[in-house]
Design a protein around this motif. Structure first.
Motif, PDB file in Angstrom:
ATOM      1  N   VAL A   1      74.419  62.432  61.987  1.00  0.00           N
ATOM      2  CA  VAL A   1      75.284  62.597  60.860  1.00  0.00           C
ATOM      3  C   VAL A   1      74.471  62.482  59.542  1.00  0.00           C
ATOM      4  CG1 VAL A   1      77.254  61.537  59.576  1.00  0.00           C
ATOM      5  CG2 VAL A   1      77.395  61.743  61.845  1.00  0.00           C
ATOM      6  N   LEU A   2      73.535  61.613  59.247  1.00  0.00           N
ATOM      7  CA  LEU A   2      72.802  61.763  58.020  1.00  0.00           C
ATOM      8  C   LEU A   2      71.939  63.132  57.872  1.00  0.00           C
ATOM      9  CD1 LEU A   2      71.560  60.085  55.605  1.00  0.00           C
ATOM     10  CD2 LEU A   2      69.795  59.170  57.051  1.00  0.00           C
ATOM     11  N   GLY A   3      71.356  63.574  59.175  1.00  0.00           N
ATOM     12  CA  GLY A   3      70.552  64.889  58.861  1.00  0.00           C
ATOM     13  C   GLY A   3      71.524  65.998  58.290  1.00  0.00           C
ATOM     14  N   TYR A   4      72.955  65.913  59.006  1.00  0.00           N
ATOM     15  CA  TYR A   4      73.909  67.093  58.581  1.00  0.00           C
ATOM     16  C   TYR A   4      74.440  66.807  56.954  1.00  0.00           C
ATOM     17  CZ  TYR A   4      74.324  69.589  63.039  1.00  0.00           C
ATOM     18  OH  TYR A   4      73.852  70.550  63.937  1.00  0.00           O
ATOM     19  N   VAL A   5      74.641  65.452  56.765  1.00  0.00           N
ATOM     20  CA  VAL A   5      75.008  65.418  55.487  1.00  0.00           C
ATOM     21  C   VAL A   5      73.894  65.590  54.385  1.00  0.00           C
ATOM     22  CG1 VAL A   5      75.631  63.516  53.593  1.00  0.00           C
ATOM     23  CG2 VAL A   5      76.717  63.536  55.787  1.00  0.00           C
TER      24      VAL A   5
ATOM     25  N   LEU B   1      71.544  67.794  55.003  1.00  0.00           N
ATOM     26  CA  LEU B   1      71.338  69.349  54.772  1.00  0.00           C
ATOM     27  C   LEU B   1      72.246  69.934  54.021  1.00  0.00           C
ATOM     28  CD1 LEU B   1      69.761  71.728  56.124  1.00  0.00           C
ATOM     29  CD2 LEU B   1      71.293  71.470  57.939  1.00  0.00           C
ATOM     30  N   CYS B   2      73.594  69.580  54.245  1.00  0.00           N
ATOM     31  CA  CYS B   2      74.547  70.094  53.471  1.00  0.00           C
ATOM     32  C   CYS B   2      74.644  69.966  51.940  1.00  0.00           C
ATOM     33  CB  CYS B   2      76.019  69.771  53.713  1.00  0.00           C
ATOM     34  SG  CYS B   2      76.122  70.336  55.581  1.00  0.00           S
ATOM     35  N   ALA B   3      73.983  68.573  51.697  1.00  0.00           N
ATOM     36  CA  ALA B   3      73.985  68.107  50.193  1.00  0.00           C
ATOM     37  C   ALA B   3      72.830  69.035  49.468  1.00  0.00           C
ATOM     38  CB  ALA B   3      73.632  66.678  50.017  1.00  0.00           C
ATOM     39  N   GLY B   4      71.795  69.141  50.193  1.00  0.00           N
ATOM     40  CA  GLY B   4      70.827  70.231  49.591  1.00  0.00           C
ATOM     41  C   GLY B   4      69.880  69.512  48.648  1.00  0.00           C
ATOM     42  N   ASN B   5      69.824  68.163  48.700  1.00  0.00           N
ATOM     43  CA  ASN B   5      69.070  67.604  47.807  1.00  0.00           C
ATOM     44  C   ASN B   5      68.345  66.326  48.629  1.00  0.00           C
ATOM     45  OD1 ASN B   5      70.950  65.441  47.778  1.00  0.00           O
ATOM     46  ND2 ASN B   5      71.784  66.597  45.829  1.00  0.00           N
ATOM     47  N   ALA B   6      67.307  65.633  48.023  1.00  0.00           N
ATOM     48  CA  ALA B   6      66.798  64.562  48.610  1.00  0.00           C
ATOM     49  C   ALA B   6      67.274  63.373  48.167  1.00  0.00           C
ATOM     50  CB  ALA B   6      65.127  64.749  48.572  1.00  0.00           C
ATOM     51  N   ASP B   7      68.576  63.177  47.904  1.00  0.00           N
ATOM     52  CA  ASP B   7      69.149  62.028  47.449  1.00  0.00           C
ATOM     53  C   ASP B   7      69.276  60.840  48.384  1.00  0.00           C
ATOM     54  OD1 ASP B   7      70.466  60.029  46.108  1.00  0.00           O
ATOM     55  OD2 ASP B   7      72.405  61.246  45.676  1.00  0.00           O
ATOM     56  N   THR B   8      68.685  59.870  48.065  1.00  0.00           N
ATOM     57  CA  THR B   8      68.389  58.805  49.191  1.00  0.00           C
ATOM     58  C   THR B   8      69.701  57.698  49.353  1.00  0.00           C
ATOM     59  OG1 THR B   8      67.412  57.317  47.686  1.00  0.00           O
ATOM     60  CG2 THR B   8      66.091  58.834  48.756  1.00  0.00           C
ATOM     61  N   LYS B   9      70.932  58.178  48.667  1.00  0.00           N
ATOM     62  CA  LYS B   9      72.004  57.184  48.498  1.00  0.00           C
ATOM     63  C   LYS B   9      72.712  57.466  49.852  1.00  0.00           C
ATOM     64  CE  LYS B   9      75.385  60.623  46.650  1.00  0.00           C
ATOM     65  NZ  LYS B   9      76.354  60.837  45.759  1.00  0.00           N
ATOM     66  N   PHE B  10      72.402  58.612  50.613  1.00  0.00           N
ATOM     67  CA  PHE B  10      73.273  58.494  51.869  1.00  0.00           C
ATOM     68  C   PHE B  10      72.559  57.590  52.937  1.00  0.00           C
ATOM     69  CE2 PHE B  10      73.645  63.001  50.196  1.00  0.00           C
ATOM     70  CZ  PHE B  10      75.081  63.015  49.852  1.00  0.00           C
ATOM     71  N   GLN B  11      71.208  57.348  52.605  1.00  0.00           N
ATOM     72  CA  GLN B  11      70.545  56.408  53.714  1.00  0.00           C
ATOM     73  C   GLN B  11      71.167  55.007  53.718  1.00  0.00           C
ATOM     74  OE1 GLN B  11      66.335  56.823  53.203  1.00  0.00           O
ATOM     75  NE2 GLN B  11      66.712  59.149  53.893  1.00  0.00           N
ATOM     76  N   LYS B  12      71.524  54.823  52.514  1.00  0.00           N
ATOM     77  CA  LYS B  12      72.142  53.497  52.164  1.00  0.00           C
ATOM     78  C   LYS B  12      73.594  53.151  52.617  1.00  0.00           C
ATOM     79  CE  LYS B  12      68.605  52.602  48.692  1.00  0.00           C
ATOM     80  NZ  LYS B  12      68.464  52.313  47.187  1.00  0.00           N
ATOM     81  N   MET B  13      74.155  54.220  52.980  1.00  0.00           N
ATOM     82  CA  MET B  13      75.656  54.137  53.266  1.00  0.00           C
ATOM     83  C   MET B  13      75.785  53.740  54.644  1.00  0.00           C
ATOM     84  SD  MET B  13      77.519  57.746  51.809  1.00  0.00           S
ATOM     85  CE  MET B  13      77.599  58.096  50.080  1.00  0.00           C
ATOM     86  N   GLN B  14      77.192  53.043  54.817  1.00  0.00           N
ATOM     87  CA  GLN B  14      77.635  52.736  56.224  1.00  0.00           C
ATOM     88  C   GLN B  14      78.002  54.117  56.886  1.00  0.00           C
ATOM     89  OE1 GLN B  14      77.913  49.712  57.536  1.00  0.00           O
ATOM     90  NE2 GLN B  14      76.861  48.723  55.672  1.00  0.00           N
ATOM     91  N   TYR B  15      77.829  53.713  58.153  1.00  0.00           N
ATOM     92  CA  TYR B  15      78.231  55.064  58.932  1.00  0.00           C
ATOM     93  C   TYR B  15      79.654  55.716  58.869  1.00  0.00           C
ATOM     94  CZ  TYR B  15      79.197  57.710  63.246  1.00  0.00           C
ATOM     95  OH  TYR B  15      79.724  58.816  64.050  1.00  0.00           O
ATOM     96  N   LYS B  16      80.473  54.672  58.573  1.00  0.00           N
ATOM     97  CA  LYS B  16      81.989  55.250  58.365  1.00  0.00           C
ATOM     98  C   LYS B  16      82.220  56.013  57.172  1.00  0.00           C
ATOM     99  CE  LYS B  16      86.507  53.394  58.866  1.00  0.00           C
ATOM    100  NZ  LYS B  16      87.333  52.129  58.815  1.00  0.00           N
TER     101      LYS B  16
END
Length: 966
Positions: free
Chosen positions: A289-293, A295-310
């Motif tokens: 899921v992180l890979g697709y998020v 990819l779609c976000a189009g930037n190297a923002d690391t905030k997604f890695q700190k998110m909960q899966y849900k």
């Protein structure tokens, strides 16, 4: 001898005689002299007297060695001494002494030989002792010399030999220690080679060796180092164990299990394995899921890695939803397949090791059996736990996105993927996947409500823009040819839903492999969803409405308007029961033989339907696909399917069948069942607020949200042109397309019934019995409007009013109005033929049209006859002649038999001849005639065979009949 005596003197030894002096006081007893012994022997011996004397001696004399007999005797002296008594006492003592001495002397004499012999032995012993003393002295002297000359040197050699032996052992120990210190290099090599059992075996042997040399200070450090190495091996072994969760390798897993067995941690390994599987599921889905998020976000923002899966699932875009879902299922399949293969490995391993165990290994085997039992239970319990983790992860993903705006095909793909995943779960652990079912049900209901609402609005738009032109389809058209219904033949869906899988497994022909068997070594059951299938083109539309140009041409060339054919040839191409053409194409001979009443001469018998009908059928197919994949919402889907049919039926009725003249016609055009159905549809589905102010009390906003505004007929459709028979072509297409739609619903009833929950089946039965079956009933009201306007009945009434009926002679020629009416029918027939050049008019439609026209004509005749003021018997005969002429000519125009309402006219004409009583009975029995017609019948008969009194009576009877109606 002299030397021995001197040695004895040096040691202080005495001669036997001298030694006698050293005896104890008891032995120091005075030995009587020879004279005394002789005196004693000479005295007379009386043993008894002697024994008595000895017995009279006081006991104290025998008491102990320290007894002082003098002191004792002195103390016994009385205070006053008596010489005589003393002398007597002295003599007594002497006698006692003499007795004792004699007794001792006898004993000495008796033991004298033994004494002498023993004395000799003592002397000999003394001599030997003196000799031994000399020998010992010499030995000691010699030993001293030996000590100085030999012992000290020999012991030095022995000490050196012992030291050498100790040093050799020390060297061996040092070499072993050196080897132990170098084992870490070999251990590292073995770990790199993933030879975990060998590394553990070597480490354990080193630990055992180290414990042997623990008395060395350097070994304590080495021992702790080995312990650290063993822990490091366990950590690497744990990492190796975690690798099996995604890609199971038999040889790799065998090494890992053997290593844990050597460590004696089989149960711990199984606990760790389940923990790794849980972690693998979490890490896998998160990374996908992180890979697709990202990819779609189009930037190297690391905030997604700190998110909960849900929370991460909510950032998936609509475009990437299905690819991400597919990849998720693929990844989770790999994890579950690894677990499945892990269980297989343990089952096979247990079978291989379940050999008879010798008695000496029984103790170790008990622990092995316990380990196996623990592993088996742990693996079995882990199935449900792992599948539950998978469901929860997929639930978060499914519910993380609002699917209400998905395209239908995309949503079907989602349902297919989840359906396949549920099938995997059922094969994995026998689970019914309640979590997945509930989450996809929630999304499906949400999606379906929005989808159905949009489709109803779309259907309204289609209906309002529909020009009701014929959609040219091939004569063999069948809904199974549409892509939307391919799933019923299990050839549309890329995966097989659980219901269809179950159905296929029950077939006795062959038993399909389970997914885990099919994809055990390679492949993935979710691979097919990313493959773009080439859709087969639908071959259902005819190029120009004809099967071929040649066929069209031959039809016109071979058609003979005056040809007559037998009834059975006509039945070859039209089904009289349904009015539909058979699916097979018809022969040219059959086409040539058609009668004009079929009005299908230039068309093959393809189904009559419109683009809107085709769209509704496609929608039904899509709805059934969704229902087929997701049975929990089957009732909701079927309810929406019924609304599609309801709205289409209501639209056709509203456009072509609504007319206020129905009730006044008295023909019963709308049955009570049809009227009930129309009222139900209007109340439950039609939003009447948009119709007008007088629509009644508006319902709640929620109810109105489920309703659709009533459709309006397109302004392009003209229903007022007499040249087109008041839009007959459009009416035929609309009505017959509804009948065709109803037939398709009938063919789907059994399939829908299997989908419907048992508790909801009455709804389906009621829908079919009260709605679907009423479709053909709309023909009457819709075609009645055409029949009512196609022929000028008012002109006929005017012509009839100009006829003189009170004639006195029998006429042989019928009246002009009959020819005019027949000409109207001929024109009607010709216009039907013109319409049929554009739209095939099925036999049931032509029958309904002719029936309506004939009924209206016959009722117009009766109405015209009822307007007659005066009429004679000859006039009645003329009426009969006119009607018979009408029937004869009419029968040549139509094949409809019997002629509708024929008796209605004949009975009314013949009623003129009835007597008073018969007339009264006639009035009571024939309620189908109006009050005006009955009254006119009575008035015309007045004077001929009914008098005024009878007339009053009959008019009163008519009034009695009419009173309840008022």
């Amino acid at each position: 001898m002299q030397k021995i005596k001197s040695l004895m003197a040096r040691q202080g030894l005495k001669s036997p005689q001298e030694s006698m002096a050293d005896l104890s006081p008891v032995e120091n007893l005075r030995i009587p002299s020879k004279e005394e012994l002789r005196e004693l022997r000479e005295q007379p011996i009386d043993p008894l007297a002697e024994q008595e004397i000895i017995n009279s001696i006081e006991e104290v004399y025998f008491s102990n060695d320290s007894f002082d007999m003098v002191q004792h005797e002195l103390e016994k002296l009385p205070p006053v001494l008596n010489l005589q008594e003393l002398e007597e006492y002295r003599d007594k003592l002497k006698r006692q002494q003499a007795a004792v001495s004699k007794k001792v002397a006898d004993l000495i004499l008796e033991k004298q030989p033994a004494y002498v012999k023993e004395l000799e032995r003592v002397t000999a012993l003394q001599t030997n002792l003196q000799l031994a003393a000399v020998i010992c002295t010499n030995a000691r002297r010699q030993l001293s010399v030996a000590k100085e000359g030999f012992t000290e040197a020999s012991l030095g050699l022995l000490a050196n030999q012992r030291r050498r032996h100790l040093l050799t052992g020390l060297l061996k120990s040092l070499r072993t220690i050196k080897t132990l210190q170098r084992t870490d290099v070999r251990l590292s090599e073995m770990l790199e080679e993933e030879d975990y059992p060998g590394a553990i075996q070597l480490c354990l042997e080193c630990q055992k060796a180290a414990s042997t040399f623990k008395h060395y200070s350097c070994i304590s450090e080495l021992n702790s180092k080995l312990q650290d190495t063993l822990e490091q091996i366990e950590e690497q072994l744990d990492v190796a164990l975690s690798k099996t969760c995604k890609h199971f390798d038999v040889s790799h897993y065998t090494k890992v299990q053997l290593a844990y067995t050597l460590l004696g941690k089989t149960q711990t390994a199984m606990d760790q394995l389940h923990m790794h599987f849980t972690q693998a599921i979490h890490n896998t889905v998160f990374q996908v899921v992180l890979g697709y998020v990202e990819l779609c976000a189009g930037n190297a923002d690391t905030k997604f890695q700190k998110m909960q899966y849900k929370d991460l699932c909510t950032h998936i875009t609509l475009d990437s939803y299905i690819p991400c879902l597919t990849d998720l299922c693929k990844a989770l399949w790999e994890v579950m397949l690894s677990y499945h293969r892990t269980m297989q490995w343990h089952e096979e391993h247990d079978k291989q090791e379940s050999t008879p165990i010798p008695d000496d290994a029984a103790a170790g085997s008990d622990e092995l059996v316990v380990d196996r039992s623990y592993v088996k239970k742990k693996l079995e319990h882990g199935l449900t736990r792992i599948w539950q983790d998978v469901q929860l992860k997929m639930k978060a993903y499914i519910l993380g996105t609002d699917m209400s705006n998905f395209k239908y095909d995309d949503f079907i793909v989602v349902l297919d993927v989840i359906s396949r995943l549920m099938q995997v779960g059922e094969e994995f652990c026998g689970s019914k996947s309640e979590v997945l079912q509930e989450s996809i049900k929630r999304q499906s209901i949400n999606y379906f409500k929005n989808y159905h609402r949009a489709r109803l609005e779309e259907l309204r738009m289609f209906l309002e823009n529909e020009t009701w032109e014929l959609c040219p389809v091939k004569s063999n058209f069948n809904i199974a040819q549409l892509h939307e219904f391919r799933f019923m033949g299990q050839c549309r869906s890329p995966s097989v839903s659980p219901s269809r899988q179950a159905a296929s497994l029950t077939s006795p022909a062959e038993k399909e492999l389970s997914l885990f068997q099919e994809y055990l070594q390679e492949g993935n059951p979710f691979e097919m969803h990313i493959e773009h299938k080439e859709e087969e083109s639908e071959d259902v539309l005819a190029s120009n409405g004809y099967e071929s140009d040649e066929l069209e041409k031959s039809v016109y060339q071979d058609y003979d308007s005056d040809s007559d054919v037998p009834e059975e040839l006509k039945q070859d191409y039209v089904d009289e029961q349904t009015g539909d053409a058979p699916l097979k194409s018809v022969s040219r001979e059959t086409i040539r033989s058609k009668k004009r009443s079929d009005y299908s001469l230039n068309k093959t018998n393809a189904p009559i339907l419109t683009n809107t009908t085709l769209n509704v059928i496609r929608l039904v197919g899509k709805y059934m696909q969704m229902m087929n994949i997701l049975k929990p919402i089957a009732f909701d889907v079927i309810h929406c399917v019924s609304q599609l049919f309801d709205y289409y039926l209501y639209a056709v009725y509203t456009f072509f069948g609504r007319n206020d003249m129905y009730e006044s016609s008295g023909l019963g055009l709308i049955s009570s069942r049809l009227r009930t159905t129309l009222n139900r549809i209007q109340e439950s589905l039609i939003d009447m607020e948009t119709v007008g102010e007088n629509a009644g009390v508006h319902g709640p906003a929620e109810d109105r949200k489920e309703k659709v505004p009533s459709p309006h007929l397109s302004h392009l459709v003209v229903l007022t042109n007499s040249g087109t028979l008041y839009g007959l072509a459009q009416r035929v297409v609309a009505t017959e397309s509804l009948v065709f739609l109803a037939e398709q619903f009938e063919s789907l009833q059994s399939h829908l019934d299997t989908m419907m929950p048992a508790a909801k089946k009455p709804f389906l039965q009621q829908f079919y019995s009260q709605t679907v079956s009423t479709a053909s009933e709309l023909r009457k009201p819709i075609y009645w409007i055409v029949a009512a306007k196609a022929i000028d009945y008012e002109q006929m009434l005017l012509l009839m009013a100009g006829v003189k009926w009170d004639i006195r002679e029998i006429m042989s020629q019928h009246n002009v109005y009959v020819d005019v009416l027949l000409k109207e029918f001929e024109q009607f027939n010709n216009r039907l033929g013109d319409v049929s050049r554009h739209v095939r008019i099925p036999l049931p439609v032509s029958n309904v049209l002719w029936e309506h026209c004939i009924r209206l004509a016959n009722r117009t005749l009766v109405e015209g006859y009822a307007n007659v003021k005066k009429c004679s018997n000859e006039g009645r005969a003329l009426m009969q002649l006119d009607f018979q002429q009408f029937l004869i000519k009419l029968e040549k125009l139509t094949d409809l038999r019997p002629i509708p309402d024929k008796e209605f006219v004949e009975v009314y004409i013949k009623a003129y001849y009835l007597t008073e009583n018969d007339m009264e009975q006639f009035i009571k029995n024939h309620r189908e005639y109006s009050m005006k017609q009955l009254a006119n019948l009575v008035n015309v008969c007045l004077g001929s065979h009914i008098n005024k009194k009878a007339r009053q009576k009959l008019l009163a009877a008519i009034d009695d009949i009419d009173r309840p109606k008022r």
